[in-house]
Design an enzyme around this catalytic site. Structure first.
Site, mmCIF file in Angstrom:
data_model
loop_
_atom_site.group_PDB
_atom_site.id
_atom_site.type_symbol
_atom_site.label_atom_id
_atom_site.label_comp_id
_atom_site.label_asym_id
_atom_site.label_seq_id
_atom_site.Cartn_x
_atom_site.Cartn_y
_atom_site.Cartn_z
ATOM 1 C CG PHE A 43 -31.791 -2.266 58.553
ATOM 2 C CD1 PHE A 43 -32.334 -1.646 57.738
ATOM 3 C CD2 PHE A 43 -32.231 -2.753 59.450
ATOM 4 C CE1 PHE A 43 -34.031 -1.340 57.747
ATOM 5 C CE2 PHE A 43 -33.575 -2.598 59.758
ATOM 6 C CZ PHE A 43 -34.228 -2.005 58.984
ATOM 7 N NE ARG A 86 -39.513 -1.151 34.260
ATOM 8 C CZ ARG A 86 -40.239 -0.858 33.236
ATOM 9 N NH1 ARG A 86 -41.510 -0.568 33.003
ATOM 10 N NH2 ARG A 86 -39.690 -1.093 32.259
ATOM 11 N N PRO A 132 -44.963 0.950 43.925
ATOM 12 C CG PRO A 132 -46.268 2.537 42.695
ATOM 13 C CD PRO A 132 -45.987 0.982 42.849
ATOM 14 C CD GLN A 159 -36.731 -1.327 51.520
ATOM 15 O OE1 GLN A 159 -35.341 -1.008 51.595
ATOM 16 N NE2 GLN A 159 -37.232 -1.838 52.699
ATOM 17 N N GLY A 181 -32.773 0.312 42.307
ATOM 18 C CA GLY A 181 -32.601 -0.020 43.618
ATOM 19 C C GLY A 181 -32.765 1.114 44.544
ATOM 20 C CD GLU A 215 -27.463 -0.011 51.037
ATOM 21 O OE1 GLU A 215 -26.631 -0.091 51.683
ATOM 22 O OE2 GLU A 215 -27.532 -0.614 49.776
HETATM 23 MO MO1 MOS Z 1 -26.916 -3.319 53.137
HETATM 24 S S1 MOS Z 1 -25.681 -1.838 54.360
HETATM 25 O O1 MOS Z 1 -26.272 -3.415 51.738
HETATM 26 O O2 MOS Z 1 -27.598 -4.403 53.956
#
Ligand code: MOS
Length: 755
Positions: A267, A645, A649, A655, A718, A721
């Site tokens: 993280f 994309r 899933p 994540q 991505g 986050e």
């Molecule tokens: Mo991160 S906070 O880009 O692992």
């Protein structure tokens, strides 16, 4: 190297609703189980503190109990006398290391890898509470722990500055870092426009420090074999770790070998090299024995950075119809006097809304505390709490629906401040789909009561920039039709190894069960760091290129043998009499690596001038607040994301769920408490630092648009986050709806809700 390749396809459990097929269809888009799942669930996966090493010794740190000062004397006689003790390492006998760099060198991003500027065990100076001042190495962990208690250190103390609020008047302006998202920006004269706006909200927010609590606390095992150093360490950037350690120990990078096969969560907390790693390597060098140092949970709090606290102001001016005339977002964070960075706290305010004028600016103060570091969506996580709370308050002020207000102020196709085009922008669609899935039309009236509970519904938007880093990969196809992808990428539990296999199968056109991956070792071609949610997209770019190159080589072989283009690889190689064929993309050594970096940086700069690429999303939640006690429960949650994309899933949604859960931690409990008199963290344990547990988290209904981004490799934006962004605000907005109270300080504890 003894790296066992991992096969991508495993017998799969039925996928969850909305996750698509696990066994059929194209290799991309399938809810394939994690390739490392069985090894982890059965306990056979080896983490960095679990490698069996002959002659292994164990190290324990001695931490300074002062925040600032100097070691006057250090008495190690009693510890050394313990029969099991191999070495007591202090600043008096530790090897001298090359000091960490004080500046970022864009040509060598490993200069970003130093957790702090402290010359650990190379100085008698103490800069932060908990700084390691000695390490005891013994034959057993228990002996090392006991002997560490026998080390006597006396200090001369100096005054430490640790009160964030008291230092705010001394805050300095932050300049955006090269290659990082901007920490500020400006469109028109926002102050003047705000003053003239007929409808205004102006709110101040605080978010506390947070600390890293990955399931696997940081651990290092260091082995010197002659001149070569092998470091087993769960990390997010093997390349940076290797180069950073090589510089400190004055070795060629090839003499540092980093093994990071499995990582038990990171993280952001494992993207830098912290004290314990350096000290373990030093201890192994001096003792000439393999040394393992596994930090305790408290050790992580003392020696690894956390998320910066913030103080923020968001002021929004709007027309009576709800058009934003001015959006002002000002934030102050803190770093350590001995290192740390400014999170991009106001960056989200540059791209969430098309306000006619925008002002985003940041300041920073330096404290005598452990340096801050990245933690999931560093900056956006804190900044979105403020701006998305203020937008909710504006909706109330205007008497508008908060979803309608957000939709009304969406930028069309250009980033309002910088004027760059969005590669694609689906934030409005995530808001609309989330609204319909959640049943927002049935939102109860504010302050609706159900028994002794007040019911509230909240909404917030999310945005997180998309990154693409350098990735070198090696692809081999053999005469039996198997394909193997080798790259030093990082599997921290998010499913990278699984999706890499899927991408190879898809791009090469081979069955998923014939693809293997080899990863997690710096002897492999350099992979991207696992940070900024950019690892999968970065790998996708190189995998696509490698598969195209492989196809060309196979077609050339095929045409020699009179076979058509696109023939089965196994048949082509068999006909050609070759055992295997290997292609490599990228180059990791010597001048080529420098060129790779130049190309990477220039592409990144060019790209950022042309496109604004970001993952976006929308959160909807229902909370219940006990009207008497203020007890807060999350009852229902729906989020819709555009992450480009979706390769898998199952792992992608996981994540995103993980991000939301971490956001619930921010919203409801997580808070590092610092005694400003002693500059010491008072709650360095999971007993006193509250992360969400199962009972805190309802079923999280997570959806993705699965809409490829035209400017990203394989369309991937991505997903690590964006999930946490906006979660704090969604909860606070629901609490406002339930109780009428606007809580502007995280976490939303009972006292703040009841008031
Ligand atoms: Mo991160 S906070 O880009 O692992």
């Amino acid at each position: 190297m003894t790296l066992a390749p991992e096969r991508t396809a495993r017998p799969s459990a039925p996928p969850a609703a909305g996750e698509g097929p696990s066994q059929d269809g194209p290799a991309i888009g399938r809810a394939v189980d994690r390739v490392d799942g069985l090894a982890k669930a059965s306990g056979t996966a080896r983490f960095s503190a679990e490698y069996p090493i002959p002659g292994l010794t164990h190290a324990v740190l001695v931490h300074a109990p002062i925040a600032r000062g100097r070691i006057v004397s250090i008495d190690v006689a009693q510890a050394e006398a313990h029969p099991s003790v191999v070495l007591v390492l202090t600043h008096l006998n530790a090897p001298r290391l090359t000091p960490p760099p004080t500046r970022l060198n864009p040509m060598d991003l490993s200069t970003l890898a130093g957790g702090s500027l402290i010359a650990f065990l190379n100085t008698d100076e103490v800069h932060v509470d908990g700084q390691p001042v000695a390490a005891v190495v013994a034959e057993t962990l228990e002996s090392a722990q006991y002997a560490a208690s026998l080390v006597r250190v006396s200090y001369e103390t100096a005054t430490a500055t640790a009160d964030f609020d008291a230092e705010l008047p001394h805050a300095k302006a932050v300049r955006s870092m090269p290659v990082m998202p901007p920490t500020g920006g400006k469109r028109g004269d926002a102050r003047a426009a705000y003053a003239k706006s007929p409808v205004r909200v102006d709110l101040s927010f605080t978010t506390p420090q947070h600390n890293h609590n990955a399931l696997e606390p940081h651990a290092t095992t260091a082995v010197w074999d002659g001149k070569r150093l092998t470091v087993y360490e769960g990390c997010q950037n093997m390349d940076w770790t290797q180069k950073f350690l090589a510089k400190r120990f004055d070795l060629p990078a090839s003499d540092v070998h980093v093994v990071s096969k499995y990582v038990g969560g990171a993280f952001g907390g494992k993207s830098k090299v912290w004290a314990a790693t350096l000290i373990t390597c030093m201890a192994a060098k001096v003792s000439q024995r393999p040394v393992r140092l596994a930090l305790t949970r408290e050790g992580v709090y003392r020696t690894v950075g956390g998320r910066t606290p913030t103080r923020q102001r968001v002021a929004i001016g709007a027309s009576r119809a709800g058009h934003m005339e001015a959006l002002i977002h000002q934030a102050t964070s803190r770093k350590g006097r001995v290192g740390g960075d400014a999170d991009q706290i106001t960056a989200c305010s540059l791209d969430l809304y098309d306000a006619a004028t925008i002002l985003a600016e940041q300041k920073i103060v330096e404290l005598d505390l452990m340096t801050n570091t990245a933690m999931r969506a560093p900056g956006e996580a804190q900044g979105s709490f403020a701006v998305e709370s203020a937008v909710d308050e504006l909706a109330i002020e205007l008497g508008l629906d908060p979803v309608a207000l957000r939709l009304m102020n969406q930028p069309a196709d250009k980033s309002p401040v910088h004027g760059t085009r969005y590669s694609h922008r689906r934030l409005a669609q995530t808001l609309e789909e989330g609204r319909d899935l959640f049943g927002w039309a049935d939102r109860p009236a504010p302050g609706t009561r159900d028994g002794k509970d007040l019911v509230g519904w909240g909404v917030a938007a999310a945005i997180h920039p998309a990154w693409e880093f350098v990735a070198n990969v090696q692809l081999t196809v053999d005469a039996t039709g198997g394909a193997t992808l080798a790259c030093a990428f990082h599997e921290m539990g998010m499913g990278t190894a699984t999706v890499v296999g899927q991408m190879v199968a898809y791009c090469l056109g081979v069955p998923l069960e014939r693809v293997s991956t080899i990863y997690g070792d710096s002897d492999l071609p350099i992979g991207p760091g696992a940070g900024g949610s950019g690892q999968t997209a970065s790998l996708a770019g190189s995998i696509e290129k490698a598969c195209q190159a492989m196809r060309r080589r196979l077609d050339a072989l095929a045409s020699k043998a009179g076979m058509p283009d696109g023939s089965d690889p196994a048949e082509v190689l068999t006909r050609a009499g070759d055992q295997s064929l290997t292609v490599e993309v990228g180059a990791d050594t010597g001048p080529k690596a420098t060129w790779g970096q130049v190309r990477f940086l220039s592409k990144m700069v060019m790209d950022s001038r042309r496109w604004m690429k970001a993952a976006t999303g929308a959160h909807y939640c229902e909370v219940r607040v006990d009207a008497d006690t203020g007890e807060l429960r999350i009852r229902r949650w729906t989020s819709v994301f555009d992450v480009g994309r979706v390769v898998n899933p199952k792992t992608t949604h996981s994540q995103l769920r993980g991000g939301i859960v971490m956001g619930l931690g921010m919203a409801m409990g997580e808070e590092t408490l610092i005694d400003t008199r002693t500059a010491r963290i008072m709650n360095p344990s999971l007993a006193e630092y509250h992360v969400p547990v199962h009972a805190d988290v309802p079923h999280l209904d997570v959806r993705t648009l699965d809409d490829p981004d035209p400017q990203m490799p394989l369309g991937i934006l991505g997903a690590g986050e964006v999930g946490i962004v906006g979660v704090g605000a969604a909860v606070a907005n629901a609490v406002r709806h339930a109780t009428g109270r606007r809580v502007t300080d995280l976490p939303l504890t009972l006292d703040r809700i009841v008031g």
